[in-house]
Design a protein around this motif. Structure first.
Motif, PDB file in Angstrom:
ATOM      1  N   ASP A 135       6.355 -25.718   1.258  1.00 50.04           N
ATOM      2  CA  ASP A 135       6.456 -24.029   1.367  1.00 50.04           C
ATOM      3  C   ASP A 135       6.047 -23.582   0.024  1.00 50.04           C
ATOM      4  O   ASP A 135       6.762 -23.999  -1.011  1.00 50.04           O
ATOM      5  CB  ASP A 135       7.764 -23.869   1.613  1.00 50.04           C
ATOM      6  CG  ASP A 135       7.655 -22.501   2.366  1.00 50.04           C
ATOM      7  OD1 ASP A 135       6.852 -21.611   1.955  1.00 50.04           O
ATOM      8  OD2 ASP A 135       8.718 -22.117   3.043  1.00 50.04           O
ATOM      9  N   GLY A 136       5.010 -23.024  -0.080  1.00 48.04           N
ATOM     10  CA  GLY A 136       4.424 -22.299  -1.315  1.00 48.04           C
ATOM     11  C   GLY A 136       3.281 -22.961  -1.792  1.00 48.04           C
ATOM     12  O   GLY A 136       2.710 -22.427  -2.823  1.00 48.04           O
TER      13      GLY A 136
ATOM     14  N   ASN B 203       8.491 -28.050   9.182  1.00 44.57           N
ATOM     15  CA  ASN B 203       9.589 -27.296   9.583  1.00 44.57           C
ATOM     16  C   ASN B 203       9.567 -27.054  11.067  1.00 44.57           C
ATOM     17  O   ASN B 203       8.375 -26.738  11.614  1.00 44.57           O
ATOM     18  CB  ASN B 203       9.309 -25.962   8.886  1.00 44.57           C
ATOM     19  CG  ASN B 203      10.369 -24.911   9.068  1.00 44.57           C
ATOM     20  OD1 ASN B 203      10.833 -25.027  10.289  1.00 44.57           O
ATOM     21  ND2 ASN B 203      10.786 -24.272   8.034  1.00 44.57           N
TER      22      ASN B 203
ATOM     23  N   THR C  73       0.382 -18.338   8.591  1.00 47.02           N
ATOM     24  CA  THR C  73       1.391 -17.959   8.137  1.00 47.02           C
ATOM     25  C   THR C  73       1.572 -18.028   6.825  1.00 47.02           C
ATOM     26  O   THR C  73       1.590 -19.239   6.060  1.00 47.02           O
ATOM     27  CB  THR C  73       2.792 -18.980   8.729  1.00 47.02           C
ATOM     28  OG1 THR C  73       2.630 -18.699  10.234  1.00 47.02           O
ATOM     29  CG2 THR C  73       4.183 -18.442   8.362  1.00 47.02           C
TER      30      THR C  73
ATOM     31  N   GLN D 177      -3.405 -23.861   1.586  1.00 50.02           N
ATOM     32  CA  GLN D 177      -3.730 -22.838   2.725  1.00 50.02           C
ATOM     33  C   GLN D 177      -5.312 -22.426   2.651  1.00 50.02           C
ATOM     34  O   GLN D 177      -5.928 -22.245   3.380  1.00 50.02           O
ATOM     35  CB  GLN D 177      -2.839 -21.939   2.715  1.00 50.02           C
ATOM     36  CG  GLN D 177      -1.425 -22.403   3.276  1.00 50.02           C
ATOM     37  CD  GLN D 177      -0.613 -21.285   4.086  1.00 50.02           C
ATOM     38  OE1 GLN D 177      -0.563 -19.981   3.014  1.00 50.02           O
ATOM     39  NE2 GLN D 177       0.206 -21.488   4.685  1.00 50.02           N
TER      40      GLN D 177
ATOM     41  N   GLN E  12       3.468 -21.037  -8.201  1.00 47.98           N
ATOM     42  CA  GLN E  12       4.189 -22.298  -7.067  1.00 47.98           C
ATOM     43  C   GLN E  12       2.832 -23.388  -7.235  1.00 47.98           C
ATOM     44  O   GLN E  12       3.069 -24.256  -6.603  1.00 47.98           O
ATOM     45  CB  GLN E  12       3.864 -21.717  -5.637  1.00 47.98           C
ATOM     46  CG  GLN E  12       4.981 -20.754  -5.410  1.00 47.98           C
ATOM     47  CD  GLN E  12       6.291 -21.342  -4.935  1.00 47.98           C
ATOM     48  OE1 GLN E  12       6.623 -22.469  -5.114  1.00 47.98           O
ATOM     49  NE2 GLN E  12       7.032 -20.444  -4.361  1.00 47.98           N
TER      50      GLN E  12
ATOM     51  N   THR F 250      -0.130 -23.182   9.258  1.00 47.52           N
ATOM     52  CA  THR F 250       1.283 -22.929   8.734  1.00 47.52           C
ATOM     53  C   THR F 250       1.684 -23.110   7.592  1.00 47.52           C
ATOM     54  O   THR F 250       0.771 -23.854   6.573  1.00 47.52           O
ATOM     55  CB  THR F 250       2.101 -23.669   9.752  1.00 47.52           C
ATOM     56  OG1 THR F 250       1.691 -24.798   9.841  1.00 47.52           O
ATOM     57  CG2 THR F 250       1.935 -23.119  11.269  1.00 47.52           C
ATOM     58  N   LYS F 251       3.107 -22.829   7.124  1.00 52.40           N
ATOM     59  CA  LYS F 251       3.440 -23.227   5.834  1.00 52.40           C
ATOM     60  C   LYS F 251       3.349 -24.740   5.529  1.00 52.40           C
ATOM     61  O   LYS F 251       3.029 -25.209   4.556  1.00 52.40           O
ATOM     62  CB  LYS F 251       4.584 -22.491   5.428  1.00 52.40           C
ATOM     63  CG  LYS F 251       4.681 -20.841   5.381  1.00 52.40           C
ATOM     64  CD  LYS F 251       5.871 -20.375   4.899  1.00 52.40           C
ATOM     65  CE  LYS F 251       5.875 -18.629   5.259  1.00 52.40           C
ATOM     66  NZ  LYS F 251       7.173 -18.281   4.861  1.00 52.40           N
ATOM     67  N   THR F 252       4.168 -25.275   6.352  1.00 51.81           N
ATOM     68  CA  THR F 252       4.229 -26.905   6.519  1.00 51.81           C
ATOM     69  C   THR F 252       3.887 -27.251   7.722  1.00 51.81           C
ATOM     70  O   THR F 252       3.957 -26.529   8.679  1.00 51.81           O
ATOM     71  CB  THR F 252       5.589 -27.306   5.862  1.00 51.81           C
ATOM     72  OG1 THR F 252       6.395 -26.867   7.088  1.00 51.81           O
ATOM     73  CG2 THR F 252       5.895 -26.732   4.483  1.00 51.81           C
TER      74      THR F 252
ATOM     75  N   THR G 284       4.902 -13.942   8.820  1.00 50.04           N
ATOM     76  CA  THR G 284       5.044 -13.508   7.353  1.00 50.04           C
ATOM     77  C   THR G 284       3.862 -12.461   6.941  1.00 50.04           C
ATOM     78  O   THR G 284       2.940 -12.918   7.250  1.00 50.04           O
ATOM     79  CB  THR G 284       5.086 -14.557   6.297  1.00 50.04           C
ATOM     80  OG1 THR G 284       6.011 -15.561   6.803  1.00 50.04           O
ATOM     81  CG2 THR G 284       5.480 -14.252   4.958  1.00 50.04           C
TER      82      THR G 284
ATOM     83  N   SER H 126       2.146 -18.714   2.661  1.00 47.15           N
ATOM     84  CA  SER H 126       3.088 -19.579   2.129  1.00 47.15           C
ATOM     85  C   SER H 126       3.332 -18.514   0.833  1.00 47.15           C
ATOM     86  O   SER H 126       4.390 -18.279   0.302  1.00 47.15           O
ATOM     87  CB  SER H 126       2.624 -20.894   1.340  1.00 47.15           C
ATOM     88  OG  SER H 126       2.928 -21.793   1.992  1.00 47.15           O
ATOM     89  N   ASP H 127       2.137 -17.718   0.359  1.00 47.61           N
ATOM     90  CA  ASP H 127       2.351 -16.720  -0.889  1.00 47.61           C
ATOM     91  C   ASP H 127       1.531 -15.627  -0.621  1.00 47.61           C
ATOM     92  O   ASP H 127       0.210 -15.675  -0.304  1.00 47.61           O
ATOM     93  CB  ASP H 127       1.811 -17.263  -1.939  1.00 47.61           C
ATOM     94  CG  ASP H 127       1.713 -16.378  -3.097  1.00 47.61           C
ATOM     95  OD1 ASP H 127       1.484 -15.260  -3.251  1.00 47.61           O
ATOM     96  OD2 ASP H 127       2.511 -17.019  -4.263  1.00 47.61           O
TER      97      ASP H 127
END
Lengths: 331, 338
Positions: free
Chosen positions: B84-85, B55, B108, B90, A254, B50-52, B134, B110-111
């Motif tokens: 996201d990803g 959201n 949270t 992060q 990614q 967070t991931k983004t 997650t 992302s990967d």
């Protein structure tokens, strides 16, 4: 630059002060120092050696990409594929070493080769067909992105052998820890800055960016030069791939999705003109640091990351505005 | 050639100034150390990654964390990836928060795998790290996990769909998240388990990234492939609403059962409006609030949160089925997020 439009005999010898004011890196440097001063007053943790080495470490991947991006933009091109090519290179290196049981050095060579190959291909398409760099690299962005995801089967590659992450390790210097990768990035910046400012090749790159036709009429082999620039840029993306792996400790399919735009941001913030022929990799280094300092400083202040995006956007527009105004003045 | 010489001299000058400035700054600052454990000024620093930023699920999570921070006298700092990803984003956020002297980080990932080395570095510096929503892989890479049981969330809507079909033969479409993302895999597997089906019974499976437009495209393609689809499992409500739009265009919205997971306010309203038959509601606000409390406790007496804390999941529907426990959309809208 005045010299491109004013006859040489009419040029006044510029004073030191005037030179400093008109140098394309002066504005970015001032912005960087102002930002540093601001964050030093705003937070206790900003002004520490450890934090500065952290910032350099955080920008080394995009920084290395941005060197290649600068070279291409200097020729009045653009490379949208750099982040995706890097991601593919990093997966090639990681998978070869972790799953193909290839010796780490061979894996790294493979990654550099793949990225250099992408650069060569970009250069050939831009020069030989010819196609606009924007379109070629937009296509290549998708090709490299897809290959990354196909080849990795969407899986993160973990448990990499030690030598692959060696550049992410640190050595102590004074009160701080410096990563070896930061040194690699800084060395590449200095090397390319030297090559651009003090070699015939560098002068030709600037000439090509100012006017490809004039450069060709002056006997510069513009075709070979263009292909060479894209290939060198590709090799730099390969180095960035290795730095990425060493920094995160994994091969991540990614990765790099916004790094193409981040590298262009750094180039623009560093005072390099998107119209080619004007700028420097040292400016880009300052540009990269500006982004890194803002991200780090705002985080230390506890400001949410969306404001980093906001500020970066405003800075980019300001930087291009300054470029345009100074171009108008120099005409 | 005067142009080049002028350029290079100004470059050198700029380089020299940068170098001097950097050295000065480094020298000035070297005394105060990295400040990783500095919490002398009173309030506990808590980081939320967070991931983004965009959201609504994470926006709500942030709200929950901010409220809990205020109540517990903690100082919250937030960060997110760009998309996201975005693992590298992060990682950078973790480093900056450790440099800022946080006592604990709520993340949270992302990967799930790629983030692990960075978390290990933070924990080695005495920072409590809790995964929200997650899990990491392995789950033991963090001190604790506060999350929805995604397998159970899937099972609830699977059981519901089974009951609602009342023995009719099912042709299932699955609008999934993305390959290899644990949340999506668990919900998908849970749904099949609850329904008593296997992947062979899924006539069409497509990735949507949890996006409404992509959900619509996926459903259009699935209908093209197998017009007889009568049950649609969706990873979240945006994907479900996309599916609904596609079905409505074909006049099929009444005879196809859509089930989903998340419990966002828009999604819960869609359940009330009859667009989605049922959804499994999760509670991001609670995850964040519990996380902040755990960090404050750690700062006070050194007690580290550990293991997995299930933050709960509730089946929301207005067409309750016998034998399946659920709550109505009144309850759902009171407890929804976003």
């Amino acid at each position: 630059m005045t010299a491109t439009t004013t006859p040489y005999s009419e040029l006044k010898a510029p004073t030191a002060a005037r030179r400093l004011l008109t140098a394309p890196t002066t504005g970015p440097l001032a912005a960087l120092l102002l930002a540093c001063a601001f964050f030093s007053f705003s937070t206790d943790q900003f002004l520490t050696g450890g934090n500065f080495s952290l910032i350099v470490q955080q920008v080394m991947v995009v920084g290395t990409l941005a060197i290649g991006q600068t070279l291409i933009i200097l020729t009045a091109g653009i490379d949208l594929s750099c982040g995706a090519v890097m991601a593919f290179g990093s997966i090639v290196i990681a998978k070869a070493a972790a799953e193909g049981s290839v010796p780490p050095l061979v894996a790294i060579a493979l990654g550099l080769g793949v990225c250099g190959g992408f650069g060569l291909l970009n250069g050939l398409l831009v020069q030989k067909i010819p196609l606009p760099p924007f379109i070629v690299t937009l296509g290549m962005l998708n090709v490299a992105f897809a290959l990354t995801h196909i080849y990795s089967a969407e899986q993160t590659v973990t448990s990499l052998p030690g030598p692959l992450t060696a550049l992410g390790e640190t050595f102590p210097m004074g009160h701080t820890d410096i990563t070896y990768g930061s040194l690699v990035t800084i060395a590449l910046f200095l090397l390319l800055a030297y090559a651009l400012s003090s070699t015939g090749w560098g002068r030709h790159v600037y000439a090509l960016g100012n006017s490809a036709e004039a450069a060709r009429l002056n006997g510069i082999r513009t075709s070979r030069l263009t292909i060479g620039v894209y290939t060198v840029a590709g090799l730099l993306y390969g180095v960035a791939a290795l730095l990425l792996i060493s920094r995160t400790g994994v091969g991540d399919p990614q990765a790099g999705q916004t790094d193409n735009l981040d590298s262009i941001t750094a180039v623009v913030l560093g005072g390099t003109s998107l119209f080619g022929g004007r700028g420097s990799v040292l400016g880009t280094f300052i540009g990269v640091l500006i982004v890194g300092v803002f991200r780090n400083g705002l985080q230390l202040m506890g400001v949410a990351s969306i404001y980093q995006t906001l500020i970066t956007g405003i800075l980019v527009i300001l930087a291009v505005t300054v470029d345009q105004i100074s171009r108008k003045k120099s005409r | 050639m005067s142009r080049t010489t002028r350029l290079s001299s100004s470059l050198l000058r700029a380089a020299a100034v940068t170098g001097v400035a950097a050295l000065t700054l480094t020298a000035c600052g070297s005394g105060s150390g990295s400040g990783s454990s500095g919490s002398g000024s009173g309030s506990v620093k808590v980081g939320l990654i967070t991931k983004t930023d965009t959201n609504p699920f994470f926006v709500k999570m942030k709200e929950g964390a901010e409220k809990a921070a205020k109540e517990n006298g903690a100082e919250l700092s937030t960060a997110a990836g760009k998309f996201d990803g975005d693992n590298a984003g992060q990682v950078t956020a973790i480093e900056n928060m450790v440099a800022a002297g946080v006592k604990g980080i709520l993340i949270t990932p992302s990967d799930s795998k790629a983030i692990v080395p960075a978390i290990q570095k933070a924990r080695a510096k005495g920072v409590l790290v809790i995964a929200l929503d997650t899990p990491t892989e392995p789950q033991s890479a963090v001190d604790a996990l506060f999350a929805t049981d995604n397998l159970k969330a899937g099972e609830l809507i699977g059981e519901y769909a089974k009951a609602a079909m009342k023995g009719k033969a099912a042709k299932i479409a699955a609008l999934d998240l993305a390959p290899g993302v644990s949340v999506g895999v668990q919900r998908h597997d849970g749904f099949l388990k609850g329904f008593g089906a296997t992947d062979k019974d899924v006539v069409c499976a497509q990735d949507t990234g949890g996006d409404q437009a992509k959900g619509q495209t996926a459903m259009e393609n699935c209908l093209q492939k197998s017009p007889g689809i009568n049950v649609v499992y969706t990873i979240n409500e945006p994907a479900a609403l996309g599916a609904y739009t596609a079905l409505k265009a074909k006049g099929r919205e009444k005879d196809v059962l859509i089930v989903s997971v998340d419990g966002g306010c828009t999604g819960t309203q869609a359940v009330k409006d009859g667009k989605i038959a049922a959804t499994s509601q999760q509670y991001p606000l609670k995850m964040a609030a519990e996380g902040v409390k755990a960090v404050v406790t750690y700062a006070k007496d050194g007690t580290k949160a550990s293991g997995y804390t299930d933050t709960g999941v509730t089946l929301i529907t207005d067409k309750a089925q016998a034998g399946v426990t659920s709550k109505d959309t009144g309850y759902g809208l009171e407890n929804c997020w976003g």
